[in-house]
Write a protein that holds these residues in place. Structure first.
Motif, PDB file in Angstrom:
ATOM      1  N   GLN A 180      41.844 -41.908  85.701  1.00 21.62           N
ATOM      2  CA  GLN A 180      41.037 -40.113  85.014  1.00 21.62           C
ATOM      3  C   GLN A 180      41.963 -39.407  85.719  1.00 21.62           C
ATOM      4  N   GLU A 181      42.509 -39.579  86.979  1.00 22.76           N
ATOM      5  CA  GLU A 181      43.322 -38.288  87.041  1.00 22.76           C
ATOM      6  C   GLU A 181      44.982 -38.610  87.007  1.00 22.76           C
ATOM      7  N   TYR A 203      35.494 -32.573  80.205  1.00 18.04           N
ATOM      8  CA  TYR A 203      35.637 -32.593  80.748  1.00 18.04           C
ATOM      9  C   TYR A 203      35.462 -31.083  81.539  1.00 18.04           C
ATOM     10  N   LEU A 208      31.390 -37.319  86.759  1.00 16.23           N
ATOM     11  CA  LEU A 208      31.984 -39.073  86.654  1.00 16.23           C
ATOM     12  C   LEU A 208      30.948 -39.316  84.728  1.00 16.23           C
ATOM     13  N   VAL A 228      37.470 -42.581  79.821  1.00 18.87           N
ATOM     14  CA  VAL A 228      36.960 -41.052  79.828  1.00 18.87           C
ATOM     15  C   VAL A 228      37.688 -40.213  79.298  1.00 18.87           C
ATOM     16  N   TYR A 229      36.888 -39.555  78.932  1.00 21.59           N
ATOM     17  CA  TYR A 229      38.045 -37.865  79.578  1.00 21.59           C
ATOM     18  C   TYR A 229      38.559 -37.447  80.034  1.00 21.59           C
ATOM     19  N   ALA A 230      39.676 -36.706  79.616  1.00 23.50           N
ATOM     20  CA  ALA A 230      40.957 -36.085  80.847  1.00 23.50           C
ATOM     21  C   ALA A 230      40.603 -34.958  81.429  1.00 23.50           C
ATOM     22  N   THR A 252      31.877 -37.298  81.552  1.00 23.51           N
ATOM     23  CA  THR A 252      32.358 -36.811  81.522  1.00 23.51           C
ATOM     24  C   THR A 252      33.844 -39.103  80.922  1.00 23.51           C
ATOM     25  N   THR A 253      32.548 -39.562  81.026  1.00 21.87           N
ATOM     26  CA  THR A 253      32.943 -40.900  80.187  1.00 21.87           C
ATOM     27  C   THR A 253      31.919 -40.293  78.835  1.00 21.87           C
ATOM     28  N   THR A 311      41.538 -38.775  75.741  1.00 24.99           N
ATOM     29  CA  THR A 311      40.344 -39.600  76.330  1.00 24.99           C
ATOM     30  C   THR A 311      41.915 -41.007  77.161  1.00 24.99           C
TER      31      THR A 311
END
Length: 133
Positions: free
Chosen positions: A124-125, A47, A83, A39-41, A86-87, A13
């Motif tokens: 996140q990216e 993710y 999104l 957020v998750y990677a 993955t939050t 995260t």
């Protein structure tokens, strides 16, 4: 010497500190603390599970003989849903309150605030944020 092992992501995260979309000033809540979204990677299991869920829905649709096609609106909704799913959590202020995170609330917020969606997606990216230097 470089060693690829040292470049394996160590965190699943990242905490994104929210910035004003025009001034880029840090957004603060009434208590003076920064507004953040965790957020998750893309490499995390959470993710990947969200991506697999969306892909499996399309595969199931295709296996039932339905043509795989989607509209721009469906693509936008899929992006918002990914999104939101993955939050992990957030610490934000909305209408003077600190709403509790939920996928539904996140979808709604990201849809209403496209600049917020963009900030969170860019963070996140950014794989470098998940690596220890």
């Amino acid at each position: 010497m470089a060693d690829l092992f040292n470049m394996i992501p160590t965190d699943d995260t990242i905490v994104v500190e929210l910035k004003h979309p025009v001034t880029e000033d840090l957004l603060l809540k009434d208590d003076g603390k920064a507004m953040t979204i965790t957020v998750y990677a893309p490499h995390s299991s959470t993710y990947k599970a969200a991506i697999h869920e969306q892909t499996n829905k399309r595969i199931q649709k295709a296996s039932k003989g339905k043509k795989i096609s989607f509209t721009a609106e469906e693509l936008e909704n899929t992006t918002l849903e990914l999104l939101a799913k993955t939050t992990k959590d957030w610490s934000i202020q909305l209408n003077g309150k600190s709403p509790k995170y939920s996928v539904g609330e996140a979808v709604d917020l990201y849809a209403k605030l496209p600049w917020l969606k963009q900030q969170v997606m860019e963070a996140q990216e950014d794989f470098s944020a998940f690596l220890k230097v």
